[in-house]
Design a protein around this motif. Sequence first.
Motif, short mmCIF file in Angstrom:
data_model
loop_
_atom_site.label_atom_id
_atom_site.label_comp_id
_atom_site.label_asym_id
_atom_site.label_seq_id
_atom_site.Cartn_x
_atom_site.Cartn_y
_atom_site.Cartn_z
N PRO A 48 -2.24 -15.84 4.53
CA PRO A 48 -1.76 -14.75 3.66
C PRO A 48 -1.52 -13.44 4.40
O PRO A 48 -0.75 -12.61 3.94
CB PRO A 48 -2.89 -14.59 2.64
N CYS A 49 -2.17 -13.24 5.53
CA CYS A 49 -1.98 -11.99 6.27
C CYS A 49 -0.79 -12.04 7.21
O CYS A 49 -0.47 -11.06 7.87
CB CYS A 49 -3.22 -11.64 7.07
N PHE A 50 -0.17 -13.20 7.32
CA PHE A 50 0.95 -13.34 8.24
C PHE A 50 2.21 -13.79 7.51
O PHE A 50 3.05 -14.46 8.09
CB PHE A 50 0.61 -14.32 9.36
N GLY B 256 -5.80 -17.68 -0.05
CA GLY B 256 -6.78 -16.61 0.16
C GLY B 256 -7.48 -16.74 1.49
O GLY B 256 -7.35 -17.72 2.21
N ARG B 257 -8.25 -15.71 1.81
CA ARG B 257 -9.03 -15.72 3.04
C ARG B 257 -10.45 -15.30 2.70
O ARG B 257 -10.71 -14.61 1.73
CB ARG B 257 -8.44 -14.84 4.13
N MET B 258 -11.33 -15.74 3.55
CA MET B 258 -12.74 -15.41 3.37
C MET B 258 -13.22 -14.74 4.65
O MET B 258 -13.10 -15.30 5.74
CB MET B 258 -13.51 -16.71 3.14
N ASN C 121 -10.63 -0.89 11.54
CA ASN C 121 -9.44 -1.55 12.07
C ASN C 121 -8.89 -2.59 11.10
O ASN C 121 -7.72 -2.88 11.10
CB ASN C 121 -9.78 -2.27 13.38
N GLU C 122 -9.75 -3.20 10.34
CA GLU C 122 -9.26 -4.27 9.48
C GLU C 122 -9.92 -4.22 8.12
O GLU C 122 -9.53 -4.95 7.23
CB GLU C 122 -9.57 -5.62 10.14
N SER C 123 -10.90 -3.36 7.98
CA SER C 123 -11.72 -3.44 6.78
C SER C 123 -11.69 -2.12 6.05
O SER C 123 -11.53 -1.07 6.64
CB SER C 123 -13.15 -3.75 7.17
N HIS D 252 1.84 -5.23 2.98
CA HIS D 252 0.97 -5.31 1.81
C HIS D 252 -0.51 -5.19 2.15
O HIS D 252 -1.36 -5.45 1.32
CB HIS D 252 1.23 -6.58 0.99
N CYS D 253 -0.82 -4.73 3.37
CA CYS D 253 -2.23 -4.68 3.75
C CYS D 253 -3.01 -3.73 2.86
O CYS D 253 -2.59 -2.61 2.60
CB CYS D 253 -2.36 -4.22 5.20
N ARG D 254 -4.14 -4.18 2.41
CA ARG D 254 -4.99 -3.38 1.54
C ARG D 254 -6.26 -2.93 2.25
O ARG D 254 -7.19 -2.46 1.63
CB ARG D 254 -5.39 -4.20 0.30
N GLN D 255 -6.33 -3.15 3.55
CA GLN D 255 -7.51 -2.77 4.33
C GLN D 255 -8.79 -3.31 3.68
O GLN D 255 -9.70 -2.58 3.30
CB GLN D 255 -7.54 -1.25 4.51
N CYS D 256 -8.81 -4.63 3.60
CA CYS D 256 -9.91 -5.31 2.90
C CYS D 256 -11.26 -5.14 3.60
O CYS D 256 -11.32 -4.91 4.80
CB CYS D 256 -9.65 -6.80 2.85
N ARG D 257 -12.29 -5.35 2.82
CA ARG D 257 -13.64 -5.30 3.39
C ARG D 257 -13.88 -6.46 4.36
O ARG D 257 -13.24 -7.49 4.28
CB ARG D 257 -14.66 -5.45 2.23
N LEU E 270 -8.00 -13.86 -2.94
CA LEU E 270 -6.61 -13.49 -2.75
C LEU E 270 -6.52 -12.03 -2.41
O LEU E 270 -7.23 -11.20 -2.97
CB LEU E 270 -5.83 -13.77 -4.04
N ILE E 271 -5.60 -11.68 -1.53
CA ILE E 271 -5.43 -10.28 -1.15
C ILE E 271 -5.01 -9.47 -2.36
O ILE E 271 -4.12 -9.86 -3.10
CB ILE E 271 -4.36 -10.17 -0.05
N GLY E 272 -5.68 -8.36 -2.56
CA GLY E 272 -5.28 -7.45 -3.62
C GLY E 272 -5.84 -7.81 -4.98
O GLY E 272 -5.50 -7.18 -5.98
FE1 SF4 Z 1 -4.61 -8.89 4.69
FE2 SF4 Z 1 -6.64 -7.48 3.70
FE3 SF4 Z 1 -6.56 -8.16 6.24
FE4 SF4 Z 1 -4.89 -6.33 5.26
S1 SF4 Z 1 -7.11 -6.18 5.47
S2 SF4 Z 1 -4.40 -7.93 6.69
S3 SF4 Z 1 -4.51 -7.21 3.23
S4 SF4 Z 1 -6.72 -9.53 4.45
#
Ligand code: SF4
Length: 287
Positions: A15-17, A25-27, A50-52, A261-266, A272-274
């Motif tokens: 989903p991130c690519f 989804g990703r875990m 950086n990613e979270s 669409h990056c949401r800067q996930c935890r 699912l993203i978002g």
């Molecule tokens: Fe995807 Fe969230 Fe990672 Fe951004 S932070 S790349 S939306 S999983």
Amino acid sequence: MATTCSAKKNIQGHPCFGGNHHKNGRMHLAVAPRCNIKCGYCSRRHDCANESRPGVTSRLLTPLEAIAKVREVMASEIMGPIIKVIGIAGPGDPLANEETFETFRLVGEEFPHLIKCMSTNGLLLPEKIDLLNELGLHSLTVTLNALDAQVGGRIYSHINYHGQKYTGAEAARILIANQLQGLKKAAEFGMTIKVNTVLIPGVNDAEVPAIAEKVKELGAFVMNVMPLIPQADFAGVTPPSPEMLESVRTANERIIGQFKHCRQCRADAVGLIGQDMQFAKASCSGN
Ligand code: SF4
Ligand code: SF4
Ligand code: SF4
């Protein structure tokens, strides 16, 4: 919403690519507490920026707790079929923590079909990339905020590298060289590579096109320009406006696919993203 990447690589539904992130989804497994650099926008009270998504801190897991959580999620009727990717993204730098490698090993043994993904500041990438390849890492994100060591010196206050502390431009020079070398090696191994760049107005905005050119040349697949969240050393910096962000991404699109669409996930997001999927006490809190 899809990414605008046009390159054709095997993204296996990631989903991130650019894989279908309404379906896949990703875990994230928060097994990596320590970090070996200091980014000016990081307060270290939260997950790796950086990613979270900053603002909430993940509950740390040991590798054994992490694999137990993967088992639990994969056995769930709702989440099991959705999760395609296991990501390690913090809360510190994954490569600065042996737990990262042990966790990927455990996941690979028990769930070989899951895509292994990791996000790093890249300092240790050249020396760890062979191991990551052996562990079957499929996709890699490197956060690269500058090519010029003087610019980097304004972003990174220090690095801890092989037992020694470096500061300013000297620190940035080592970091940037390792990021580029690691990225190139990862591409040679056939990994799918995303580059995150935190857009810091007045600091690195002029560098973004050159970063895009360079990482494309080295084999990156997509770039994710992220707006600065003002905190820590950059608390007084005005973040980029949505218009500025859009215009930087649009200009970049001519060079390399843009991930928008990056949401800067935890670092412990699951699902699912978002979407807020309250499962195992973690959620993607992106919107
Ligand atoms: Fe995807 Fe969230 Fe990672 Fe951004 S932070 S790349 S939306 S999983
Ligand atoms: Fe913070 Fe991540 Fe930078 Fe480390 S790499 S200082 S955890 S933002
Ligand atoms: Fe991988 Fe980063 Fe997406 Fe997590 S947020 S699954 S580490 S690309």
